[in-house]
Design a protein around this motif. Sequence first.
Motif, PDB file in Angstrom:
ATOM      1  N   PRO A 179      -3.680   0.091  -9.680  1.00 29.22           N
ATOM      2  CA  PRO A 179      -3.035   1.407  -9.603  1.00 29.22           C
ATOM      3  C   PRO A 179      -1.585   1.254  -9.163  1.00 29.22           C
ATOM      4  O   PRO A 179      -1.269   0.397  -8.338  1.00 29.22           O
ATOM      5  CB  PRO A 179      -3.834   2.137  -8.521  1.00 29.22           C
ATOM      6  CG  PRO A 179      -5.060   1.335  -8.287  1.00 29.22           C
ATOM      7  CD  PRO A 179      -4.780  -0.062  -8.711  1.00 29.22           C
ATOM      8  N   THR A 214       6.662   0.717  -4.957  1.00 32.37           N
ATOM      9  CA  THR A 214       7.565  -0.019  -4.060  1.00 32.37           C
ATOM     10  C   THR A 214       6.910  -1.262  -3.470  1.00 32.37           C
ATOM     11  O   THR A 214       7.613  -2.127  -2.942  1.00 32.37           O
ATOM     12  CB  THR A 214       8.095   0.892  -2.925  1.00 32.37           C
ATOM     13  OG1 THR A 214       6.989   1.383  -2.166  1.00 32.37           O
ATOM     14  CG2 THR A 214       8.896   2.058  -3.468  1.00 32.37           C
ATOM     15  N   TYR A 244       6.698   9.766   1.604  1.00 36.20           N
ATOM     16  CA  TYR A 244       7.183   9.839   2.989  1.00 36.20           C
ATOM     17  C   TYR A 244       8.162  11.001   3.158  1.00 36.20           C
ATOM     18  O   TYR A 244       8.132  11.712   4.151  1.00 36.20           O
ATOM     19  CB  TYR A 244       7.897   8.537   3.378  1.00 36.20           C
ATOM     20  CG  TYR A 244       6.997   7.342   3.393  1.00 36.20           C
ATOM     21  CD1 TYR A 244       6.087   7.151   4.425  1.00 36.20           C
ATOM     22  CD2 TYR A 244       7.041   6.395   2.379  1.00 36.20           C
ATOM     23  CE1 TYR A 244       5.248   6.060   4.441  1.00 36.20           C
ATOM     24  CE2 TYR A 244       6.210   5.293   2.389  1.00 36.20           C
ATOM     25  CZ  TYR A 244       5.318   5.127   3.421  1.00 36.20           C
ATOM     26  OH  TYR A 244       4.480   4.050   3.441  1.00 36.20           O
TER      27      TYR A 244
HETATM   28  C1  FAD Z   1      12.927  -2.312   0.314  1.00 38.30           C
HETATM   29  C2  FAD Z   1      11.559  -1.946   0.819  1.00 38.30           C
HETATM   30  C3  FAD Z   1      11.424  -1.504   2.133  1.00 38.30           C
HETATM   31  C4  FAD Z   1      10.161  -1.167   2.620  1.00 38.30           C
HETATM   32  N1  FAD Z   1      10.051  -0.742   3.928  1.00 38.30           N
HETATM   33  C5  FAD Z   1       8.840  -0.446   4.423  1.00 38.30           C
HETATM   34  C6  FAD Z   1       8.712  -0.014   5.794  1.00 38.30           C
HETATM   35  O1  FAD Z   1       9.686   0.113   6.532  1.00 38.30           O
HETATM   36  N2  FAD Z   1       7.451   0.246   6.245  1.00 38.30           N
HETATM   37  C7  FAD Z   1       6.341   0.133   5.445  1.00 38.30           C
HETATM   38  O2  FAD Z   1       5.226   0.380   5.918  1.00 38.30           O
HETATM   39  N3  FAD Z   1       6.440  -0.259   4.148  1.00 38.30           N
HETATM   40  C8  FAD Z   1       7.652  -0.547   3.627  1.00 38.30           C
HETATM   41  N4  FAD Z   1       7.757  -0.972   2.320  1.00 38.30           N
HETATM   42  C9  FAD Z   1       6.542  -1.088   1.515  1.00 38.30           C
HETATM   43  C10 FAD Z   1       6.210   0.147   0.650  1.00 38.30           C
HETATM   44  O3  FAD Z   1       7.343   0.945   0.416  1.00 38.30           O
HETATM   45  C11 FAD Z   1       5.122   1.027   1.290  1.00 38.30           C
HETATM   46  O4  FAD Z   1       3.955   0.270   1.539  1.00 38.30           O
HETATM   47  C12 FAD Z   1       4.771   2.247   0.425  1.00 38.30           C
HETATM   48  O5  FAD Z   1       4.006   3.141   1.176  1.00 38.30           O
HETATM   49  C13 FAD Z   1       4.005   1.887  -0.823  1.00 38.30           C
HETATM   50  O6  FAD Z   1       3.767   3.095  -1.524  1.00 38.30           O
HETATM   51  P1  FAD Z   1       3.911   3.164  -3.111  1.00 38.30           P
HETATM   52  O7  FAD Z   1       3.543   4.534  -3.543  1.00 38.30           O
HETATM   53  O8  FAD Z   1       5.234   2.650  -3.542  1.00 38.30           O
HETATM   54  O9  FAD Z   1       2.768   2.132  -3.508  1.00 38.30           O
HETATM   55  P2  FAD Z   1       2.576   1.211  -4.787  1.00 38.30           P
HETATM   56  O10 FAD Z   1       3.521   0.063  -4.757  1.00 38.30           O
HETATM   57  O11 FAD Z   1       2.527   2.014  -6.034  1.00 38.30           O
HETATM   58  O12 FAD Z   1       1.099   0.691  -4.453  1.00 38.30           O
HETATM   59  C14 FAD Z   1       0.836  -0.030  -3.262  1.00 38.30           C
HETATM   60  C15 FAD Z   1      -0.630  -0.487  -3.262  1.00 38.30           C
HETATM   61  O13 FAD Z   1      -1.484   0.633  -3.183  1.00 38.30           O
HETATM   62  C16 FAD Z   1      -2.316   0.696  -4.339  1.00 38.30           C
HETATM   63  N5  FAD Z   1      -2.437   2.125  -4.666  1.00 38.30           N
HETATM   64  C17 FAD Z   1      -1.428   3.023  -4.825  1.00 38.30           C
HETATM   65  N6  FAD Z   1      -1.944   4.249  -5.077  1.00 38.30           N
HETATM   66  C18 FAD Z   1      -3.289   4.111  -5.082  1.00 38.30           C
HETATM   67  C19 FAD Z   1      -4.379   5.009  -5.283  1.00 38.30           C
HETATM   68  N7  FAD Z   1      -4.197   6.333  -5.498  1.00 38.30           N
HETATM   69  N8  FAD Z   1      -5.632   4.513  -5.212  1.00 38.30           N
HETATM   70  C20 FAD Z   1      -5.847   3.201  -4.955  1.00 38.30           C
HETATM   71  N9  FAD Z   1      -4.862   2.302  -4.753  1.00 38.30           N
HETATM   72  C21 FAD Z   1      -3.594   2.759  -4.814  1.00 38.30           C
HETATM   73  C22 FAD Z   1      -1.627  -0.143  -5.391  1.00 38.30           C
HETATM   74  O14 FAD Z   1      -2.508  -0.659  -6.357  1.00 38.30           O
HETATM   75  C23 FAD Z   1      -1.032  -1.232  -4.523  1.00 38.30           C
HETATM   76  O15 FAD Z   1      -1.995  -2.200  -4.197  1.00 38.30           O
HETATM   77  C24 FAD Z   1       9.005  -1.286   1.785  1.00 38.30           C
HETATM   78  C25 FAD Z   1       9.151  -1.708   0.457  1.00 38.30           C
HETATM   79  C26 FAD Z   1      10.415  -2.043  -0.027  1.00 38.30           C
HETATM   80  C27 FAD Z   1      10.556  -2.500  -1.451  1.00 38.30           C
END
Ligand code: FAD
Length: 284
Positions: A24, A29, A72
């Motif tokens: 998914p 990010t 967020y």
């Molecule tokens: C530059 C940068 C800075 C960051 N800083 C932080 C920070 O300060 N703190 C922090 O905690 N994180 C940080 N992150 C990590 C990231 O941004 C977070 O973990 C964010 O919440 C991921 O959300 P997303 O929607 O982008 O997830 P995605 O990348 O789309 O998915 C993340 C994971 O969740 C799974 N997933 C997503 N949606 C579902 C669903 N509905 N059902 C089942 N599985 C699902 C995906 O398969 C994957 O394994 C950072 C990342 C980057 C690139």
Amino acid sequence: MDFLQPDTWQEALARKAERPGAVPIAGGTDVMVEINFDRRRPEALLDLTRIPELTGWERDEHGIRLGANVTYTRVIEELGADLPGLAMASRTVGSPQIRNRGTIAGNVGAASPAGDAHPILLASNASVEAESVRGTRLIPAAEFYLGVKRHALEPDELIRAVLVPVYRGPQQFSKIGTRNAMVIAVCSFGLALDVTARRVGTGIGSAAPTPRRALAAEDFAAQALPWDSRDPIPEGVAAQFGELVSQAASPIDDVRGGAAYRRHALAVLARRNLSWAWKEYQCA
Ligand SMILES: Cc1cc2nc3c(=O)[nH]c(=O)nc-3n(C[C@H](O)[C@H](O)[C@H](O)COP(=O)(O)OP(=O)(O)OC[C@H]3O[C@@H](n4cnc5c(N)ncnc54)[C@H](O)[C@@H]3O)c2cc1C
């Protein structure tokens, strides 16, 4: 790599049942970083961004049901009053771009021990609403994290929502990093006071293979705090609470920090968070 783009939730569940190996993707990010660095090469991506049911949040008598695609930024802008701890944690995540794209469910799905949403989800007794074509189940946050980046979802399940109870009482979140923004936690701590049930909820981040609660610290503080009088915290209670939180962790030495430093820092964060939350309760 196949790119699956369901338009509805039912279609997403059907695709996941047919292709349990499909990864998914919500904000992307985490997922896109892993793919770009060649740490992961999934057979397919399951894009969840077109599904309208996942974008909203709703309130009922128990709390807030956050659709899986709630970012967020939306938590900060729309839910600061109901979910103050999650909003605080959200403000510490990445940069505005990451907060605009990244979702709470994505943080949960990544299950990194350092993820910033986990401590306060644990402290607030949140649950993950998991769904597949076989049905829906609620997984308490305390049972969701199984190991480093491992969680309790079955291969055919998706996160539909994250359910966060709304409590009457202050919340806090603190995180230590090597700079003020765009930083992975060296360690972190979330606290939620439920002044109605006289409960103290805790969550430790980045100091064990999984995010975890500090149960002995919760019980100790719930007993020791002067809930009725709202007097200042008795001498030694905040320090003892910090020690118990520190003892509940099992940190390692790694590039971000040493185990001994993490233990010490957690005791300080926990002590301060309890003191700040209690002051807020006294003034309420
Ligand atoms: C530059 C940068 C800075 C960051 N800083 C932080 C920070 O300060 N703190 C922090 O905690 N994180 C940080 N992150 C990590 C990231 O941004 C977070 O973990 C964010 O919440 C991921 O959300 P997303 O929607 O982008 O997830 P995605 O990348 O789309 O998915 C993340 C994971 O969740 C799974 N997933 C997503 N949606 C579902 C669903 N509905 N059902 C089942 N599985 C699902 C995906 O398969 C994957 O394994 C950072 C990342 C980057 C690139």
